[in-house]
Design an enzyme around this catalytic site. Structure first.
Site, PDB file in Angstrom:
ATOM      1  N   TYR A 164       0.833  -1.204   0.000  1.00  0.00           N
ATOM      2  CA  TYR A 164       0.000   0.000   0.000  1.00  0.00           C
ATOM      3  C   TYR A 164       0.872   1.261   0.000  1.00  0.00           C
ATOM      4  O   TYR A 164       0.641   2.201  -0.758  1.00  0.00           O
ATOM      5  CB  TYR A 164      -0.887  -0.057   1.248  1.00  0.00           C
ATOM      6  CG  TYR A 164      -1.909   1.029   1.400  1.00  0.00           C
ATOM      7  CD1 TYR A 164      -3.066   1.049   0.619  1.00  0.00           C
ATOM      8  CD2 TYR A 164      -1.748   2.011   2.376  1.00  0.00           C
ATOM      9  CE1 TYR A 164      -4.025   2.021   0.805  1.00  0.00           C
ATOM     10  CE2 TYR A 164      -2.711   2.977   2.569  1.00  0.00           C
ATOM     11  CZ  TYR A 164      -3.844   2.987   1.783  1.00  0.00           C
ATOM     12  OH  TYR A 164      -4.803   3.951   1.973  1.00  0.00           O
ATOM     13  N   LYS A 168       1.099   4.201  -2.807  1.00  0.00           N
ATOM     14  CA  LYS A 168       0.649   5.545  -2.444  1.00  0.00           C
ATOM     15  C   LYS A 168       1.736   6.605  -2.664  1.00  0.00           C
ATOM     16  O   LYS A 168       1.430   7.726  -3.093  1.00  0.00           O
ATOM     17  CB  LYS A 168       0.166   5.554  -0.989  1.00  0.00           C
ATOM     18  CG  LYS A 168      -1.153   4.823  -0.773  1.00  0.00           C
ATOM     19  CD  LYS A 168      -2.257   5.336  -1.687  1.00  0.00           C
ATOM     20  CE  LYS A 168      -3.643   4.908  -1.246  1.00  0.00           C
ATOM     21  NZ  LYS A 168      -4.690   5.367  -2.190  1.00  0.00           N
TER      22      LYS A 168
END
Length: 298
Positions: A164, A168
Protein backbone atom coordinates in the site's frame (compact mmCIF):
# COMPACT_ATOMS: atom_id res chain seq x y z
CA UNK A 1 -17.89 33.21 -3.16
CA UNK A 2 -19.17 29.64 -2.87
CA UNK A 3 -17.20 27.03 -4.79
CA UNK A 4 -19.51 25.59 -7.45
CA UNK A 5 -19.18 22.92 -10.13
CA UNK A 6 -22.03 23.89 -12.45
CA UNK A 7 -21.52 22.65 -16.05
CA UNK A 8 -18.69 20.40 -14.87
CA UNK A 9 -18.59 16.62 -15.26
CA UNK A 10 -16.81 14.74 -12.48
CA UNK A 11 -15.70 11.11 -12.24
CA UNK A 12 -15.13 9.67 -8.77
CA UNK A 13 -13.66 6.16 -8.61
CA UNK A 14 -14.44 3.91 -5.68
CA UNK A 15 -17.51 6.08 -5.00
CA UNK A 16 -19.86 3.36 -3.75
CA UNK A 17 -19.07 4.14 -0.11
CA UNK A 18 -16.77 5.98 2.29
CA UNK A 19 -14.76 8.89 0.96
CA UNK A 20 -15.75 8.40 -2.67
CA UNK A 21 -19.44 8.51 -1.85
CA UNK A 22 -18.96 11.64 0.25
CA UNK A 23 -17.06 13.33 -2.60
CA UNK A 24 -19.70 12.36 -5.18
CA UNK A 25 -22.61 13.60 -3.06
CA UNK A 26 -21.02 16.99 -2.37
CA UNK A 27 -19.86 17.49 -5.97
CA UNK A 28 -23.44 16.85 -7.10
CA UNK A 29 -24.87 19.13 -4.42
CA UNK A 30 -22.62 21.89 -5.77
CA UNK A 31 -23.77 21.45 -9.35
CA UNK A 32 -21.52 18.80 -10.93
CA UNK A 33 -22.78 15.93 -13.03
CA UNK A 34 -21.15 12.88 -11.46
CA UNK A 35 -20.01 9.51 -12.74
CA UNK A 36 -20.15 7.24 -9.69
CA UNK A 37 -17.61 4.52 -10.40
CA UNK A 38 -17.39 1.48 -8.16
CA UNK A 39 -16.58 -2.14 -8.85
CA UNK A 40 -18.34 -2.86 -5.58
CA UNK A 41 -15.83 -5.43 -4.37
CA UNK A 42 -14.88 -6.32 -0.82
CA UNK A 43 -12.05 -4.51 0.91
CA UNK A 44 -9.49 -6.91 -0.57
CA UNK A 45 -10.81 -6.33 -4.09
CA UNK A 46 -12.86 -9.51 -4.51
CA UNK A 47 -16.53 -9.74 -5.49
CA UNK A 48 -19.01 -7.21 -6.91
CA UNK A 49 -22.05 -5.25 -5.75
CA UNK A 50 -24.39 -2.47 -6.90
CA UNK A 51 -23.00 0.10 -4.44
CA UNK A 52 -22.62 2.73 -7.19
CA UNK A 53 -26.31 2.53 -8.12
CA UNK A 54 -27.33 3.37 -4.56
CA UNK A 55 -25.18 6.51 -4.57
CA UNK A 56 -26.68 7.57 -7.92
CA UNK A 57 -30.14 7.15 -6.38
CA UNK A 58 -29.10 9.37 -3.46
CA UNK A 59 -27.83 12.06 -5.82
CA UNK A 60 -30.95 11.96 -8.01
CA UNK A 61 -33.25 12.02 -4.96
CA UNK A 62 -31.54 15.28 -3.95
CA UNK A 63 -32.14 16.74 -7.42
CA UNK A 64 -28.68 16.11 -8.89
CA UNK A 65 -27.49 14.31 -12.03
CA UNK A 66 -25.37 11.16 -11.91
CA UNK A 67 -24.65 7.90 -13.69
CA UNK A 68 -23.19 4.69 -12.30
CA UNK A 69 -20.21 2.83 -13.71
CA UNK A 70 -18.97 -0.59 -12.62
CA UNK A 71 -15.66 -0.55 -14.47
CA UNK A 72 -12.40 -1.68 -12.86
CA UNK A 73 -9.72 1.00 -12.65
CA UNK A 74 -7.17 -1.74 -13.24
CA UNK A 75 -8.59 -2.35 -16.75
CA UNK A 76 -7.69 0.50 -19.13
CA UNK A 77 -10.35 -0.43 -21.73
CA UNK A 78 -13.04 -0.15 -19.06
CA UNK A 79 -11.80 3.31 -18.08
CA UNK A 80 -11.80 4.44 -21.73
CA UNK A 81 -15.38 3.18 -22.04
CA UNK A 82 -16.38 5.04 -18.85
CA UNK A 83 -15.01 8.33 -20.18
CA UNK A 84 -16.68 7.77 -23.58
CA UNK A 85 -20.07 7.28 -21.88
CA UNK A 86 -19.62 10.45 -19.81
CA UNK A 87 -18.70 12.43 -22.92
CA UNK A 88 -21.63 10.98 -24.84
CA UNK A 89 -24.11 11.90 -22.13
CA UNK A 90 -22.68 15.19 -20.88
CA UNK A 91 -20.11 16.37 -23.41
CA UNK A 92 -16.86 16.14 -21.48
CA UNK A 93 -14.99 15.23 -18.30
CA UNK A 94 -13.56 18.07 -16.22
CA UNK A 95 -12.77 16.47 -12.86
CA UNK A 96 -11.32 13.09 -11.89
CA UNK A 97 -10.93 11.98 -8.29
CA UNK A 98 -8.87 8.78 -8.15
CA UNK A 99 -10.16 7.26 -4.94
CA UNK A 100 -10.59 3.52 -5.64
CA UNK A 101 -8.37 1.25 -3.58
CA UNK A 102 -7.95 -2.05 -1.79
CA UNK A 103 -6.05 -3.33 1.23
CA UNK A 104 -4.14 -6.59 1.66
CA UNK A 105 -2.16 -5.84 4.81
CA UNK A 106 0.59 -8.20 5.96
CA UNK A 107 4.17 -7.82 7.05
CA UNK A 108 6.56 -7.93 4.12
CA UNK A 109 7.94 -11.25 5.40
CA UNK A 110 4.49 -12.86 5.10
CA UNK A 111 3.25 -11.01 2.01
CA UNK A 112 2.71 -13.03 -1.16
CA UNK A 113 3.95 -11.46 -4.40
CA UNK A 114 0.34 -11.48 -5.67
CA UNK A 115 -0.74 -9.33 -2.71
CA UNK A 116 1.96 -6.79 -3.53
CA UNK A 117 1.21 -6.73 -7.25
CA UNK A 118 -2.56 -6.47 -6.86
CA UNK A 119 -2.48 -3.53 -4.43
CA UNK A 120 0.00 -1.63 -6.62
CA UNK A 121 -2.11 -2.44 -9.70
CA UNK A 122 -5.34 -1.07 -8.23
CA UNK A 123 -3.98 2.05 -6.55
CA UNK A 124 -1.09 3.15 -8.75
CA UNK A 125 -1.71 1.56 -12.15
CA UNK A 126 -5.47 2.01 -11.73
CA UNK A 127 -5.16 5.73 -11.01
CA UNK A 128 -2.78 6.11 -13.96
CA UNK A 129 -5.21 4.26 -16.26
CA UNK A 130 -8.23 6.32 -15.17
CA UNK A 131 -6.18 9.49 -15.62
CA UNK A 132 -4.88 8.40 -19.02
CA UNK A 133 -8.46 7.74 -20.14
CA UNK A 134 -9.39 11.35 -19.26
CA UNK A 135 -6.15 13.06 -20.30
CA UNK A 136 -6.80 13.76 -23.99
CA UNK A 137 -10.32 15.04 -23.26
CA UNK A 138 -8.93 17.43 -20.66
CA UNK A 139 -6.23 18.62 -23.06
CA UNK A 140 -8.82 19.26 -25.76
CA UNK A 141 -11.03 21.19 -23.32
CA UNK A 142 -8.04 23.11 -21.99
CA UNK A 143 -9.39 22.28 -18.54
CA UNK A 144 -8.86 19.45 -16.10
CA UNK A 145 -8.71 18.89 -12.37
CA UNK A 146 -7.25 15.59 -11.14
CA UNK A 147 -6.87 14.38 -7.57
CA UNK A 148 -4.69 11.42 -6.60
CA UNK A 149 -5.23 9.70 -3.26
CA UNK A 150 -1.98 9.06 -1.41
CA UNK A 151 -1.69 8.20 2.27
CA UNK A 152 0.38 8.89 5.34
CA UNK A 153 1.55 5.29 4.83
CA UNK A 154 3.07 6.28 1.49
CA UNK A 155 4.49 9.54 2.75
CA UNK A 156 5.80 8.35 6.09
CA UNK A 157 5.46 4.54 6.33
CA UNK A 158 3.26 2.19 8.33
CA UNK A 159 4.00 -1.28 9.67
CA UNK A 160 2.39 -4.07 7.64
CA UNK A 161 1.59 -1.98 4.56
CA UNK A 162 4.60 -2.25 2.24
CA UNK A 163 2.40 -2.83 -0.84
CA UNK A 164 0.00 0.00 0.00
CA UNK A 165 2.80 2.42 0.93
CA UNK A 166 4.73 1.77 -2.28
CA UNK A 167 1.62 2.42 -4.37
CA UNK A 168 0.65 5.55 -2.44
CA UNK A 169 4.03 7.26 -2.66
CA UNK A 170 4.04 6.31 -6.34
CA UNK A 171 0.85 8.34 -6.75
CA UNK A 172 2.47 11.41 -5.21
CA UNK A 173 5.30 10.97 -7.73
CA UNK A 174 2.83 10.60 -10.61
CA UNK A 175 1.22 13.88 -9.56
CA UNK A 176 4.55 15.68 -9.67
CA UNK A 177 5.12 14.86 -13.34
CA UNK A 178 1.51 15.25 -14.50
CA UNK A 179 1.24 18.74 -13.00
CA UNK A 180 4.23 19.75 -15.15
CA UNK A 181 2.88 18.10 -18.31
CA UNK A 182 -0.68 19.37 -17.79
CA UNK A 183 0.12 22.99 -16.95
CA UNK A 184 -0.02 24.37 -20.50
CA UNK A 185 -3.53 22.92 -20.93
CA UNK A 186 -4.87 24.20 -17.60
CA UNK A 187 -4.82 20.73 -16.06
CA UNK A 188 -4.14 20.92 -12.33
CA UNK A 189 -3.09 17.79 -10.47
CA UNK A 190 -2.95 17.40 -6.70
CA UNK A 191 -2.54 14.71 -4.05
CA UNK A 192 -4.66 14.16 -0.95
CA UNK A 193 -3.61 12.00 2.01
CA UNK A 194 -6.88 11.41 3.88
CA UNK A 195 -7.47 9.93 7.32
CA UNK A 196 -11.06 8.77 7.56
CA UNK A 197 -13.24 6.21 9.27
CA UNK A 198 -14.43 4.07 6.35
CA UNK A 199 -14.81 0.41 5.45
CA UNK A 200 -11.07 0.42 4.64
CA UNK A 201 -10.12 1.57 8.14
CA UNK A 202 -12.97 0.46 10.41
CA UNK A 203 -10.84 -2.06 12.31
CA UNK A 204 -8.08 0.51 12.88
CA UNK A 205 -10.18 3.09 14.76
CA UNK A 206 -11.86 2.92 18.17
CA UNK A 207 -15.62 3.67 17.88
CA UNK A 208 -15.42 7.30 19.06
CA UNK A 209 -12.47 8.10 16.79
CA UNK A 210 -14.32 6.46 13.90
CA UNK A 211 -17.05 9.11 14.28
CA UNK A 212 -14.56 11.97 14.67
CA UNK A 213 -12.85 10.92 11.43
CA UNK A 214 -16.03 10.93 9.34
CA UNK A 215 -15.36 10.97 5.56
CA UNK A 216 -17.37 14.19 5.25
CA UNK A 217 -14.61 16.00 7.16
CA UNK A 218 -12.12 15.24 4.35
CA UNK A 219 -14.45 16.50 1.59
CA UNK A 220 -13.60 20.24 1.90
CA UNK A 221 -9.95 19.62 0.96
CA UNK A 222 -10.78 17.27 -1.91
CA UNK A 223 -13.30 19.65 -3.46
CA UNK A 224 -11.00 22.65 -3.11
CA UNK A 225 -8.23 20.69 -4.85
CA UNK A 226 -10.48 20.00 -7.87
CA UNK A 227 -12.02 23.49 -8.01
CA UNK A 228 -11.41 26.12 -10.67
CA UNK A 229 -8.99 28.08 -8.48
CA UNK A 230 -7.17 25.04 -7.06
CA UNK A 231 -3.40 25.05 -6.63
CA UNK A 232 -1.39 22.41 -8.48
CA UNK A 233 1.18 19.92 -7.17
CA UNK A 234 -0.02 20.22 -3.58
CA UNK A 235 0.10 17.30 -1.13
CA UNK A 236 -2.66 17.85 1.42
CA UNK A 237 -3.32 15.83 4.56
CA UNK A 238 -6.94 15.83 5.76
CA UNK A 239 -8.75 14.19 8.65
CA UNK A 240 -11.31 15.06 11.35
CA UNK A 241 -11.45 18.66 10.07
CA UNK A 242 -7.70 19.20 10.28
CA UNK A 243 -5.88 20.09 7.04
CA UNK A 244 -2.12 19.92 6.50
CA UNK A 245 0.38 20.49 3.70
CA UNK A 246 3.20 18.02 3.11
CA UNK A 247 6.37 18.63 1.10
CA UNK A 248 9.22 16.69 -0.50
CA UNK A 249 12.32 18.72 0.34
CA UNK A 250 15.99 18.80 -0.63
CA UNK A 251 18.88 19.92 1.58
CA UNK A 252 21.69 22.15 0.34
CA UNK A 253 24.05 19.19 0.68
CA UNK A 254 27.85 19.12 0.72
CA UNK A 255 30.44 18.99 -2.06
CA UNK A 256 33.03 16.30 -1.35
CA UNK A 257 36.42 16.20 -3.09
CA UNK A 258 39.78 14.46 -2.74
CA UNK A 259 39.95 11.89 0.04
CA UNK A 260 36.48 12.95 1.20
CA UNK A 261 34.97 11.66 -2.07
CA UNK A 262 34.60 8.23 -0.51
CA UNK A 263 32.18 6.28 1.68
CA UNK A 264 34.24 7.44 4.67
CA UNK A 265 33.87 11.03 3.49
CA UNK A 266 30.09 10.70 3.25
CA UNK A 267 30.10 9.28 6.80
CA UNK A 268 32.29 12.10 8.09
CA UNK A 269 30.13 14.81 6.47
CA UNK A 270 26.76 13.19 7.09
CA UNK A 271 25.60 15.90 9.52
CA UNK A 272 26.30 18.58 6.89
CA UNK A 273 24.67 16.55 4.09
CA UNK A 274 21.52 16.02 6.17
CA UNK A 275 21.39 19.56 7.63
CA UNK A 276 17.91 20.95 6.90
CA UNK A 277 18.94 24.60 7.19
CA UNK A 278 18.19 26.23 3.85
CA UNK A 279 16.43 23.20 2.40
CA UNK A 280 14.23 23.80 -0.66
CA UNK A 281 11.01 22.38 -2.09
CA UNK A 282 11.88 21.66 -5.74
CA UNK A 283 9.20 22.26 -8.37
CA UNK A 284 10.77 19.71 -10.70
CA UNK A 285 13.52 17.10 -10.75
CA UNK A 286 15.78 19.50 -12.65
CA UNK A 287 16.25 21.55 -9.49
CA UNK A 288 18.38 18.82 -7.91
CA UNK A 289 20.85 19.10 -10.80
CA UNK A 290 20.70 22.91 -10.62
CA UNK A 291 21.56 22.83 -6.91
CA UNK A 292 24.50 20.51 -7.64
CA UNK A 293 25.64 22.95 -10.35
CA UNK A 294 25.63 25.82 -7.85
CA UNK A 295 27.74 23.79 -5.45
CA UNK A 296 30.27 23.05 -8.20
CA UNK A 297 30.52 26.76 -9.05
CA UNK A 298 31.38 27.44 -5.44
Amino acid sequence: MPIRFDNKVAIVTGAGGGLGRAYALELARRGAKVVVNDLGGARDGTGHSDAALKVVEEIEAAGGEAMSNGGSVAEYDQMVEMVAKAREKWGGVHILINNAGVLRDKTFAKMESADFEFVVKVHLIGSAMATKACWETMREQNYGRILMTASSTGLFGNFGQANYGAAKLGLAGLTKTLYLEGAKNNIKVNTIAPVAGTRMTEDLFPAEAFKAFAPEKVVPAALYLVSEDAPSNAIVGAGAGVFQASYVTLTQGALLTGDDLSPEGVAAHWAEIADRAGEIVPNSGAEQSMLIGKKLQG
